[in-house]
Design a protein around this motif. Sequence first.
Motif, PDB file in Angstrom:
ATOM      1  N   THR A   3       0.852  -1.184   0.000  1.00 44.64           N
ATOM      2  CA  THR A   3       0.000   0.000   0.000  1.00 44.64           C
ATOM      3  C   THR A   3       0.883   1.229   0.000  1.00 44.64           C
ATOM      4  N   ARG A 161      -7.619   7.808   4.754  1.00 45.68           N
ATOM      5  CA  ARG A 161      -7.000   7.228   3.561  1.00 45.68           C
ATOM      6  C   ARG A 161      -6.019   6.125   3.946  1.00 45.68           C
ATOM      7  N   ASN A 165      -6.190   2.049   3.206  1.00 47.55           N
ATOM      8  CA  ASN A 165      -5.060   1.359   2.577  1.00 47.55           C
ATOM      9  C   ASN A 165      -4.587   0.190   3.433  1.00 47.55           C
ATOM     10  N   ASP A 168      -7.014  -2.536   2.809  1.00 44.27           N
ATOM     11  CA  ASP A 168      -6.741  -3.155   1.515  1.00 44.27           C
ATOM     12  C   ASP A 168      -5.552  -4.095   1.598  1.00 44.27           C
ATOM     13  N   HIS A 173      -3.934  -9.036  -3.384  1.00 38.77           N
ATOM     14  CA  HIS A 173      -4.610  -8.893  -4.664  1.00 38.77           C
ATOM     15  C   HIS A 173      -4.442 -10.173  -5.469  1.00 38.77           C
ATOM     16  N   ARG A 326     -15.101   7.874  -0.009  1.00 35.92           N
ATOM     17  CA  ARG A 326     -14.837   6.577   0.625  1.00 35.92           C
ATOM     18  C   ARG A 326     -15.850   6.312   1.740  1.00 35.92           C
ATOM     19  N   MET A 367      -8.302   7.697 -10.442  1.00 36.99           N
ATOM     20  CA  MET A 367      -7.784   6.734  -9.473  1.00 36.99           C
ATOM     21  C   MET A 367      -8.829   6.408  -8.413  1.00 36.99           C
ATOM     22  N   LEU A 368      -9.634   7.407  -8.030  1.00 37.44           N
ATOM     23  CA  LEU A 368     -10.675   7.179  -7.028  1.00 37.44           C
ATOM     24  C   LEU A 368     -11.756   6.244  -7.576  1.00 37.44           C
ATOM     25  N   LYS A 370     -11.364   3.914  -9.811  1.00 39.91           N
ATOM     26  CA  LYS A 370     -10.799   2.567  -9.829  1.00 39.91           C
ATOM     27  C   LYS A 370     -10.721   1.985  -8.422  1.00 39.91           C
ATOM     28  N   GLU A 371     -10.345   2.820  -7.461  1.00 45.93           N
ATOM     29  CA  GLU A 371     -10.220   2.348  -6.076  1.00 45.93           C
ATOM     30  C   GLU A 371     -11.570   1.902  -5.522  1.00 45.93           C
ATOM     31  N   LYS A 373     -14.226   1.214  -7.290  1.00 43.48           N
ATOM     32  CA  LYS A 373     -14.874   0.281  -8.224  1.00 43.48           C
ATOM     33  C   LYS A 373     -16.298   0.696  -8.552  1.00 43.48           C
TER      34      LYS A 373
END
Length: 468
Positions: A3, A161, A165, A168, A173, A326, A367-368, A370-371, A373
């Motif tokens: 991360t 944030r 992370n 995650d 992954h 988020r 990017m947000l 994608k993060e 989804k």
Amino acid sequence: MRTEIEEYVPTQEFDTLEDGKSIFPNSPEYERVLLGTILTDPQETMDMLIDLGVGPDWFYDVKHSELFSVFLGMHGDNKPIDVISLNMELMRTERMKDVGGIAYVNGLLDNSVTPITLRDFYIPDLRSKRLARVAMKACNEIYTKLMEGEDAEECVASLERKIINIGDGAVSHKIRGMKELMRSAMSRIEMRIKGELVGLKTGFRDFDRHTGGLYPGELVVLGGRPGCGKTTLSMGIAENVANALKESGKPGSVAVFSLEMDADSLTDRLLMSNSGVDVRRINNSTVAEDQKRVAIALGRLAKLEGRLIIDDTPGLTVSKMAAKARHYRRRHNAQLIVLDYLQLMSGDKSEKSRQEEISRVSVAMKMLAKELKIPIVALCQLNREIEKEKNRKPRKSDIRDSGQIEQDADFIGILYNPAKSPDDIEVGAPHQINLRVCKSRNGMADVDIPFTFIPREVRFADFQRGIE
């Protein structure tokens, strides 16, 4: 999975109490078992550890972190891994002293298990302790910044944030194999054959037919000159999606970030589009029928509580907006985010030019998406070039500060009036407005998607043939 949290590097003075006990969770015995298992079954163990996302920052003991880095290097160079080759590598790179000496390295062979036992029993504990250390370090950093007087909101956004992370990082992954990818592709193909949408349905027939809906992880840009209907179209999409989620009974919501208009103004627009009555002009002389229509619209929209969220927080920066997004994704299962509009958002750091700042905002929004989804619909203003050439169709380069936005967007559509002259449109009458598709990764570009705009109700509807 690595991360953006900095790698945790323990220091003796910070990580231990006066009696020598660690203040951070750790298990040096389990770490030795992991390293010993690598030496006894290197190929299978290293492949498994890499797949699980194990890295040097999983080890609390600096010696063990250094040894694992050496293993990674040897494995990457396709060198044989055994205790003799390891000792030779450590001596060649002059790191033997850093890892405890030859006796310590040779002793690792006494601490090994099978790769399966390592995966099922030891790895979960090491993962848990590593995450605990990283979380504690993140909290300590925020505490220090707050004590030094840094902006509290920025610190909270930064902590959120980092915590996300960290979460995650708790799950490695998984790289999907070709069989799984083909099953997923076949599922999408079957949906298209059945006439079903692959993406999120917007509720606008021609738009959904052309694009297949709004896809997870995509940045959808809707552009237009002031007053062309960008906000109206985006709120129509937001309301349609929110209603569909409510009717399905499934959890989910739509979050609208309005940087231009306040929540009351957007609410008035929603009431007008649902009732056909200009609520801004209601007074004691308003006919009973109009009052009834407004009351019905009020009740209908009130049922979208928790489904349609309007956030009109002023002065949003990228990091604050991302933190809020988020939150809505996690707490309200947001399925769509609408941003009105992108060029009003400011970056977290001062840039040399406004164009550079917008570029950073654009990248952050992509990017947000994608993060989280989920799709993000971002509204954009156009430059004045389009006004200099009469009767030409919009191009993606017409978007103000368009360079980076053109690259980041998965879909770019620009609203325009196809009428040759404003005089061709009867005042207040429904008329055609086109969305020019300038870029589309899931459909054809350089085509027009027609809508019918109904001024009296301030809303867009599916295009009706015969309306020009």
